[in-house]
Design a protein around this motif. Structure first.
Motif, PDB file in Angstrom:
ATOM      1  N   TYR A   1     -13.116 -17.728  -0.992  1.00  0.00           N
ATOM      2  CA  TYR A   1     -11.936 -18.565  -1.244  1.00  0.00           C
ATOM      3  C   TYR A   1     -11.636 -19.444  -0.037  1.00  0.00           C
ATOM      4  O   TYR A   1     -12.180 -19.247   1.064  1.00  0.00           O
ATOM      5  CB  TYR A   1     -10.724 -17.696  -1.573  1.00  0.00           C
ATOM      6  CG  TYR A   1     -10.325 -16.710  -0.495  1.00  0.00           C
ATOM      7  CD1 TYR A   1      -9.345 -17.026   0.448  1.00  0.00           C
ATOM      8  CD2 TYR A   1     -10.912 -15.441  -0.424  1.00  0.00           C
ATOM      9  CE1 TYR A   1      -8.966 -16.127   1.431  1.00  0.00           C
ATOM     10  CE2 TYR A   1     -10.541 -14.532   0.552  1.00  0.00           C
ATOM     11  CZ  TYR A   1      -9.563 -14.875   1.475  1.00  0.00           C
ATOM     12  OH  TYR A   1      -9.194 -13.974   2.455  1.00  0.00           O
ATOM     13  N   TYR A   2     -10.744 -20.408  -0.275  1.00  0.00           N
ATOM     14  CA  TYR A   2     -10.277 -21.256   0.807  1.00  0.00           C
ATOM     15  C   TYR A   2      -8.843 -20.877   1.140  1.00  0.00           C
ATOM     16  O   TYR A   2      -7.998 -20.747   0.252  1.00  0.00           O
ATOM     17  CB  TYR A   2     -10.350 -22.738   0.436  1.00  0.00           C
ATOM     18  CG  TYR A   2     -10.112 -23.626   1.636  1.00  0.00           C
ATOM     19  CD1 TYR A   2     -11.115 -23.845   2.562  1.00  0.00           C
ATOM     20  CD2 TYR A   2      -8.867 -24.220   1.851  1.00  0.00           C
ATOM     21  CE1 TYR A   2     -10.905 -24.631   3.674  1.00  0.00           C
ATOM     22  CE2 TYR A   2      -8.648 -25.009   2.962  1.00  0.00           C
ATOM     23  CZ  TYR A   2      -9.666 -25.209   3.880  1.00  0.00           C
ATOM     24  OH  TYR A   2      -9.455 -25.987   4.996  1.00  0.00           O
ATOM     25  N   ASP A   3      -8.581 -20.709   2.450  1.00  0.00           N
ATOM     26  CA  ASP A   3      -7.251 -20.345   2.948  1.00  0.00           C
ATOM     27  C   ASP A   3      -6.635 -21.572   3.618  1.00  0.00           C
ATOM     28  O   ASP A   3      -7.107 -22.022   4.665  1.00  0.00           O
ATOM     29  CB  ASP A   3      -7.383 -19.190   3.952  1.00  0.00           C
ATOM     30  CG  ASP A   3      -6.030 -18.637   4.386  1.00  0.00           C
ATOM     31  OD1 ASP A   3      -5.032 -19.399   4.360  1.00  0.00           O
ATOM     32  OD2 ASP A   3      -5.960 -17.459   4.759  1.00  0.00           O
ATOM     33  N   TYR A   4      -5.603 -22.124   3.000  1.00  0.00           N
ATOM     34  CA  TYR A   4      -4.971 -23.328   3.526  1.00  0.00           C
ATOM     35  C   TYR A   4      -4.159 -23.045   4.781  1.00  0.00           C
ATOM     36  O   TYR A   4      -3.926 -23.953   5.586  1.00  0.00           O
ATOM     37  CB  TYR A   4      -4.075 -23.969   2.457  1.00  0.00           C
ATOM     38  CG  TYR A   4      -4.870 -24.714   1.410  1.00  0.00           C
ATOM     39  CD1 TYR A   4      -5.169 -26.059   1.558  1.00  0.00           C
ATOM     40  CD2 TYR A   4      -5.346 -24.046   0.286  1.00  0.00           C
ATOM     41  CE1 TYR A   4      -5.911 -26.739   0.610  1.00  0.00           C
ATOM     42  CE2 TYR A   4      -6.087 -24.715  -0.667  1.00  0.00           C
ATOM     43  CZ  TYR A   4      -6.371 -26.060  -0.501  1.00  0.00           C
ATOM     44  OH  TYR A   4      -7.118 -26.729  -1.443  1.00  0.00           O
ATOM     45  N   HIS A   5      -3.734 -21.806   4.971  1.00  0.00           N
ATOM     46  CA  HIS A   5      -2.937 -21.469   6.151  1.00  0.00           C
ATOM     47  C   HIS A   5      -3.779 -21.547   7.421  1.00  0.00           C
ATOM     48  O   HIS A   5      -3.322 -22.025   8.463  1.00  0.00           O
ATOM     49  CB  HIS A   5      -2.354 -20.069   5.990  1.00  0.00           C
ATOM     50  CG  HIS A   5      -1.529 -19.624   7.161  1.00  0.00           C
ATOM     51  ND1 HIS A   5      -0.346 -20.230   7.496  1.00  0.00           N
ATOM     52  CD2 HIS A   5      -1.734 -18.634   8.081  1.00  0.00           C
ATOM     53  CE1 HIS A   5       0.157 -19.632   8.565  1.00  0.00           C
ATOM     54  NE2 HIS A   5      -0.674 -18.672   8.944  1.00  0.00           N
ATOM     55  N   THR A   6      -5.026 -21.092   7.314  1.00  0.00           N
ATOM     56  CA  THR A   6      -5.908 -21.088   8.485  1.00  0.00           C
ATOM     57  C   THR A   6      -6.965 -22.190   8.423  1.00  0.00           C
ATOM     58  O   THR A   6      -7.774 -22.300   9.351  1.00  0.00           O
ATOM     59  CB  THR A   6      -6.626 -19.729   8.597  1.00  0.00           C
ATOM     60  OG1 THR A   6      -7.409 -19.513   7.403  1.00  0.00           O
ATOM     61  CG2 THR A   6      -5.634 -18.588   8.760  1.00  0.00           C
ATOM     62  N   SER A   7      -6.969 -22.984   7.346  1.00  0.00           N
ATOM     63  CA  SER A   7      -7.996 -24.019   7.135  1.00  0.00           C
ATOM     64  C   SER A   7      -9.385 -23.412   7.303  1.00  0.00           C
ATOM     65  O   SER A   7     -10.208 -23.859   8.111  1.00  0.00           O
ATOM     66  CB  SER A   7      -7.802 -25.176   8.116  1.00  0.00           C
ATOM     67  OG  SER A   7      -6.558 -25.794   7.898  1.00  0.00           O
ATOM     68  N   SER A   8      -9.628 -22.366   6.525  1.00  0.00           N
ATOM     69  CA  SER A   8     -10.877 -21.618   6.675  1.00  0.00           C
ATOM     70  C   SER A   8     -11.485 -21.295   5.320  1.00  0.00           C
ATOM     71  O   SER A   8     -10.780 -21.118   4.316  1.00  0.00           O
ATOM     72  CB  SER A   8     -10.625 -20.304   7.419  1.00  0.00           C
ATOM     73  OG  SER A   8     -10.120 -20.525   8.707  1.00  0.00           O
ATOM     74  N   ILE A   9     -12.800 -21.193   5.314  1.00  0.00           N
ATOM     75  CA  ILE A   9     -13.499 -20.596   4.191  1.00  0.00           C
ATOM     76  C   ILE A   9     -13.548 -19.099   4.465  1.00  0.00           C
ATOM     77  O   ILE A   9     -13.825 -18.669   5.599  1.00  0.00           O
ATOM     78  CB  ILE A   9     -14.913 -21.191   4.010  1.00  0.00           C
ATOM     79  CG1 ILE A   9     -15.604 -20.599   2.802  1.00  0.00           C
ATOM     80  CG2 ILE A   9     -15.768 -21.023   5.248  1.00  0.00           C
ATOM     81  CD1 ILE A   9     -15.058 -21.051   1.481  1.00  0.00           C
ATOM     82  N   CYS A  10     -13.280 -18.281   3.442  1.00  0.00           N
ATOM     83  CA  CYS A  10     -13.127 -16.841   3.665  1.00  0.00           C
ATOM     84  C   CYS A  10     -13.903 -16.032   2.628  1.00  0.00           C
ATOM     85  O   CYS A  10     -14.065 -16.451   1.477  1.00  0.00           O
ATOM     86  CB  CYS A  10     -11.656 -16.437   3.592  1.00  0.00           C
ATOM     87  SG  CYS A  10     -10.575 -17.289   4.745  1.00  0.00           S
ATOM     88  N   PHE A  11     -14.354 -14.881   3.058  1.00  0.00           N
ATOM     89  CA  PHE A  11     -14.948 -13.870   2.186  1.00  0.00           C
ATOM     90  C   PHE A  11     -14.189 -12.578   2.391  1.00  0.00           C
ATOM     91  O   PHE A  11     -13.827 -12.221   3.522  1.00  0.00           O
ATOM     92  CB  PHE A  11     -16.426 -13.665   2.521  1.00  0.00           C
ATOM     93  CG  PHE A  11     -17.005 -12.393   1.961  1.00  0.00           C
ATOM     94  CD1 PHE A  11     -17.361 -12.311   0.612  1.00  0.00           C
ATOM     95  CD2 PHE A  11     -17.170 -11.270   2.764  1.00  0.00           C
ATOM     96  CE1 PHE A  11     -17.883 -11.134   0.095  1.00  0.00           C
ATOM     97  CE2 PHE A  11     -17.695 -10.095   2.254  1.00  0.00           C
ATOM     98  CZ  PHE A  11     -18.062 -10.030   0.909  1.00  0.00           C
TER      99      PHE A  11
END
Length: 500
Positions: free
Chosen positions: A399-409
């Motif tokens: 997913y994409y986390d807008y709070h950290t501007s990161s791609i996440c698993f």
């Protein structure tokens, strides 16, 4: 002329099958547990090709072991609805009816009093109707149970007799479930599922000249079990006998496909031929991945209609959703979600998730997330992506986390650890981001790529064995959106959610 049959006939999270045959068509239902809407209905005219034609019910907790029957042109689906937390689940039993199963229009639930699960209906020749079920003296998790029965006024659900024990079961484990009664050659035959629903699972039978018993156990019980066999098909049980238009007998039963300990799709529906001699006991062949039998000769000339895609029969939600949080414009090519504070790990309630059952052992699920224009603090708290989800304690997502501007698993398996395994890296979202979950019978690989011309980057994985165990459901692929803000997040947009 013979025909080839392939198992499972309903693949992926399709336990507790029940079948009825009417006017050249077979109709099949499964348990749906905590998935909304409940009780999928499938239709076939050849026992090989099945089409989902409807889902009948809305479940607030869990729908267990539905039975489908037809009598004088009216269809009945009888089931248990359970809700609550922990071991103290509340059991309420009901049935619904329709005279036109193709319409998708069913009656309101007709509730009846029975302390237990797995109810079934039997219509006798004299017009009397009976309900059988697996009786529990207190709650669903009560380990001591038996088969009990009462006569019912079918129009109202009113009991016309006392609820009476008719059989303890064969296995001596006080766990008889899934009863069905069939009348043949002057005998009432009682089928039960016993020995839990895992490696010892079995189907047993008894019979009596009187519907109230006493029931004589078959000396060669169990009539079906995988215990002690080395086949890929394991955990067979909880089944239903039925006839085709030529009078041949069949059985559907649940089972798993165990590949070196991996069976993430859970319990599925298997078909097997049955020989039932006059005055004797049914002889059930063990289900095979492929087998041959004489082709059904009375197949309908009219094809089963294709489902109306606008009704999204295959889409499922977690427990009872807030449907206002979901929209499907452009003929379902686009899915718009309103993020909520609940997550895929929330043990109760719902979360903003919509998906489909995993139907193939080798699958690829993909979707595209459109960028969200961050204009406020609540926009900055959103995270959204693609998941393979079995239950709140076992799932994996990219997913994409807008709070950290990161791609996440993230990978959650609370059978092994209370904390999820996570991974992230900074990524400025300037274009569409594509998510992919590619699975084999052994592993799920989660990847992403930026833009239409990018290349896939594998970012995490979860073994199929981690989705396998003593459980009741199966894996699903879906899109989700959550927020860390106290208020609902800005709508997020997914395109082209597909499973191949």
């Amino acid at each position: 002329m013979s025909a080839k049959y392939t198992n499972p006939i309903i693949s992926g999270f399709s336990p507790d099958p029940s079948v009825t045959f009417y006017d050249g068509t077979f109709f099949l239902v499964n348990s749906s547990f905590h998935i909304f809407p409940g009780i999928p209905i499938y239709a076939s005219n050849d026992l090989n090709s099945w089409t989902q034609i409807e889902k009948i019910l809305i479940a607030t907790g869990g729908l267990f072991a539905a039975t489908i029957r037809q009598h004088h042109g009216t269809f009945y689906v009888i089931c248990t609805n359970d809700w609550g937390e922990g071991p103290n689940l509340i059991m309420r039993n009901f049935y619904v009816t329709t005279k036109d199963i193709w319409s998708g229009e069913w009656s309101d639930p007709i509730w009846f009093d029975f302390s237990g699960i797995d109810p079934s209906l039997f219509f006798d020749d004299d017009g009397r109707v009976y309900i059988q079920g697996s009786y529990r003296p207190s709650n669903l998790m009560e380990l001591k149970c038996d088969i009990r029965q009462f006569e019912v006024e079918i129009e109202t659900g009113k009991a016309l007799s006392e609820t009476t024990k008719i059989w303890d079961g064969f296995a001596g484990k006080d766990d008889a479930e899934g009863p069905h009664i069939y009348k043949k050659d002057g005998w009432y035959y009682l089928l039960t599922a016993e020995a839990a629903t895992f490696e010892h699972h079995l189907i047993a039978m008894a019979r009596s000249r009187n519907i109230w018993g006493p029931y004589e156990s078959y000396e060669n019980n169990p009539v079906l079990t995988a215990y002690g066999k080395g086949d890929m098909i394991q955990n067979t049980g909880h089944g239903d006998l039925f006839q085709d238009g030529d009078g041949k007998w069949w059985i559907t039963a649940l089972g798993i496909r165990n590949m070196d300990g991996c069976y993430p799709m859970g319990r599925e529906t298997f078909l097997a031929p049955v020989e039932w001699p006059t005055g004797g006991w049914p002889q059930i062949e063990f289900p095979k991945l492929e087998f041959e039998r004489t082709r059904i000769s009375n197949m309908r000339s009219k094809e089963i209609p294709l489902p109306d895609e606008s009704r999204r029969y295959e889409y499922v939600y977690i427990r009872t959703p807030n449907l206002d949080d979901f929209s499907f414009p452009f003929n379902n090519r686009v899915i718009k979600l309103i993020p909520r504070t609940t997550t895929l790990s929330s043990p109760t309630g719902t979360t903003t998730f919509v998906g489909k059952r995993q139907r193939l052992q080798a699958s690829i699920a993909t979707t595209t997330l459109q960028p969200v224009l961050v204009q406020s603090q609540k926009d900055n708290a959103i995270f959204a992506g693609l998941t393979v989800w079995k239950e709140s304690i076992r799932h994996a997502e990219i997913y994409y986390d807008y709070h950290t501007s990161s791609i996440c698993f993230s990978k959650t398996n609370k059978m092994l650890s209370d904390e999820p395994e996570t991974k992230s890296q900074p990524l400025q979202l300037t274009d569409m981001i594509h998510f992919q979950i590619k699975c084999t019978p052994k592993v799920y690989e989660l990847s992403y790529k930026m833009g239409s011309d990018g290349t896939w980057t594998k970012f995490g994985s979860m073994g199929a064995i981690e989705f396998s165990g003593y459980d009741f459901t199966g894996t699903m692929f879906g899109v989700f959106a959550s927020t860390k803000s106290e208020e609902a997040g800005t709508e997020v947009t997914f395109e082209d959610f597909k499973i191949m």
